[in-house]
Design an enzyme around this catalytic site. Sequence first.
Site, PDB file in Angstrom:
ATOM      1  N   ASP A 221       6.977   4.887  -5.922  1.00  0.00           N
ATOM      2  CA  ASP A 221       6.683   6.120  -4.982  1.00  0.00           C
ATOM      3  C   ASP A 221       5.245   6.185  -5.324  1.00  0.00           C
ATOM      4  O   ASP A 221       4.878   6.710  -6.188  1.00  0.00           O
ATOM      5  CB  ASP A 221       7.558   7.278  -5.336  1.00  0.00           C
ATOM      6  N   HIS A 222       4.424   5.757  -4.234  1.00  0.00           N
ATOM      7  CA  HIS A 222       2.796   5.624  -4.421  1.00  0.00           C
ATOM      8  C   HIS A 222       2.443   6.855  -4.741  1.00  0.00           C
ATOM      9  O   HIS A 222       1.346   6.886  -5.112  1.00  0.00           O
ATOM     10  CB  HIS A 222       2.457   4.639  -3.265  1.00  0.00           C
TER      11      HIS A 222
ATOM     12  N   HIS B 285       8.177  11.235  -1.288  1.00  0.00           N
ATOM     13  CA  HIS B 285       6.794  11.581  -1.966  1.00  0.00           C
ATOM     14  C   HIS B 285       6.793  13.020  -2.335  1.00  0.00           C
ATOM     15  O   HIS B 285       6.324  13.830  -3.400  1.00  0.00           O
ATOM     16  CB  HIS B 285       5.656  11.362  -1.052  1.00  0.00           C
TER      17      HIS B 285
HETATM   18  C1  BG6 Z   1       4.216   6.098   3.298  1.00  0.00           C
HETATM   19  C2  BG6 Z   1       4.945   6.549   4.926  1.00  0.00           C
HETATM   20  O1  BG6 Z   1       5.405   6.036   2.387  1.00  0.00           O
HETATM   21  O2  BG6 Z   1       3.363   7.071   3.004  1.00  0.00           O
HETATM   22  C3  BG6 Z   1       3.932   6.665   5.690  1.00  0.00           C
HETATM   23  O3  BG6 Z   1       6.051   5.486   4.987  1.00  0.00           O
HETATM   24  C4  BG6 Z   1       2.889   7.629   5.590  1.00  0.00           C
HETATM   25  O4  BG6 Z   1       4.657   7.119   7.095  1.00  0.00           O
HETATM   26  C5  BG6 Z   1       2.134   7.183   4.121  1.00  0.00           C
HETATM   27  O5  BG6 Z   1       2.037   7.430   6.396  1.00  0.00           O
HETATM   28  C6  BG6 Z   1       1.373   8.236   3.642  1.00  0.00           C
HETATM   29  O6  BG6 Z   1       0.841   7.725   2.450  1.00  0.00           O
HETATM   30  P1  BG6 Z   1      -0.840   7.913   2.231  1.00  0.00           P
HETATM   31  O7  BG6 Z   1      -0.953   7.583   0.765  1.00  0.00           O
HETATM   32  O8  BG6 Z   1      -1.733   7.307   3.080  1.00  0.00           O
HETATM   33  O9  BG6 Z   1      -0.950   9.486   2.173  1.00  0.00           O
END
Ligand code: BG6
Length: 494
Positions: A181-182, A244
């Site tokens: 989960d980045h 997230h």
């Molecule tokens: C991803 C989603 O996990 O996270 C995307 O699938 C979203 O829809 C993205 O745009 C957002 O990540 P970040 O790091 O740009 O906030």
Amino acid sequence: MPQPCNVVIFGASGDLTFRKLIPALYNLAADGDLPGAANIIGFARREKSDETWRTELKETTAKCSRSGLSEEIWAGFSKRIYYHVSEFGDAAGYKALAEKLDALDAASGTRGNRLFYLSVSPTEYEGIFNQLAAAGLNDAKIGAWTRVIVEKPFGTDSATAKALNECIAKAFQERDTYRIDHYLGKETAQNIMVLRFANSILEPLWNHRYVDHVQITSAETLGVEGRGPYYDKAGALRDMVQSHLVQLMCLVAMEPPSSLSADAIRDEKVKVVRALRRLEGDGVGRDIVRGQYDEGSIGGKQVPAYRTEERVNPKSETETFVALRMHVDNWRWHGVPFYMRVGKRLAKGGAEIAIQFKEAPGVLFNTAEAPLGANQLVIRIQPDEGVSLRLQCKVPGSTLRIEPVKMDFHYGTSFGKQSPEAYERLILDAMSGDATLFARRDEVEEAWRYVDVIENAWHASENPPPLCPYASGSWGPKEADELLSRDGREWRRM
Ligand code: BG6
């Protein structure tokens, strides 16, 4: 410490590999954090030589790497990149992969350690796990390890997540399974625990006695960006909230863990998800707003409505915005609403958590005639990562005027160095065997159970709550503002 290993990326031709994974590995190499012995093997269907893949990756890494690209570093790094052509379901391809990995171990000292990274459509997962197991690639050699990183989406509901977990469990042990989960790898998300548990002044206030409510926002100006087929089936609730945002909420709401071990922390996080009040029946209509973007203007540029985006159903009922009023039903958070909002094509991009404290007593300065705003602690996840605290102060002068001021901490200026990208930290952790920043099986399944109830109500045949349109470039549908104004509150301006 990250250990020598071979990293095999399934989905070598995918967007994530080009935009995030290879730039992350490159930056680790540039900062000297990648183990001296480490190779990257891209696994994909398309015919391609090592050299062609390296050339393609060089171009995209130069564009996407946070530190740009140095010819010298790339020259050394790219020698460790290989391409492996195979269908995902072709047993011979996995046998050849095993031979390639053995040869690389012997030539470069990667000691039999293997990190498989699945960055493919979830429909491929089962086939890949089965083939890895059939080729014996899931079994670690004596003294070595084999781990697997799985990208989201991790299922589409609790039943599919459970089935996927069972499929993984047949090939890999839970301790070797890293569900990415980045958001957990973002520097400021990691700082939430430090802020809470390395300072003694905040934790005594971190509860229902002093906190009025919490707001968690993740706003994007981008639309679906060509991901129509996936997104139109998922929607904002499944795409962002289940993963997230629930993870961020856990870090804010959890009890102090008994240690910093991965399981001690994840034990506390899962308790938060279990304590989330389920929104059933009328609750879904009352406490959740779902919206979909219409056309509008962002940064002076006209952008199309969601329904006219490429490969999106022109009659789509999928939400691109969701706002929720949530409760964590435990002692600490009794009666404290957690408001969450997430959306695409909003006025401004950014993610933050705002802890709004209770108002000062209504005597002395905070009077009915001149009410003061409450103190607010804001954790900015992105951009301009940092933390700020809003306090009331006297404006200098001979009369008594009070105005809010911000005590502000910015990562960029305080530490004078760029934060690593989330994927850098997470890949390094997987190489080190530290699963703290990865989601555990029970967390994922529990978060799906929370979301399932809402999805079921949204798709009920009778009286599903409405889908509220909003103009691109706005802050979402007016119903999202009403969600808070009903409680006498308003969303923080970002
Ligand atoms: C991803 C989603 O996990 O996270 C995307 O699938 C979203 O829809 C993205 O745009 C957002 O990540 P970040 O790091 O740009 O906030």
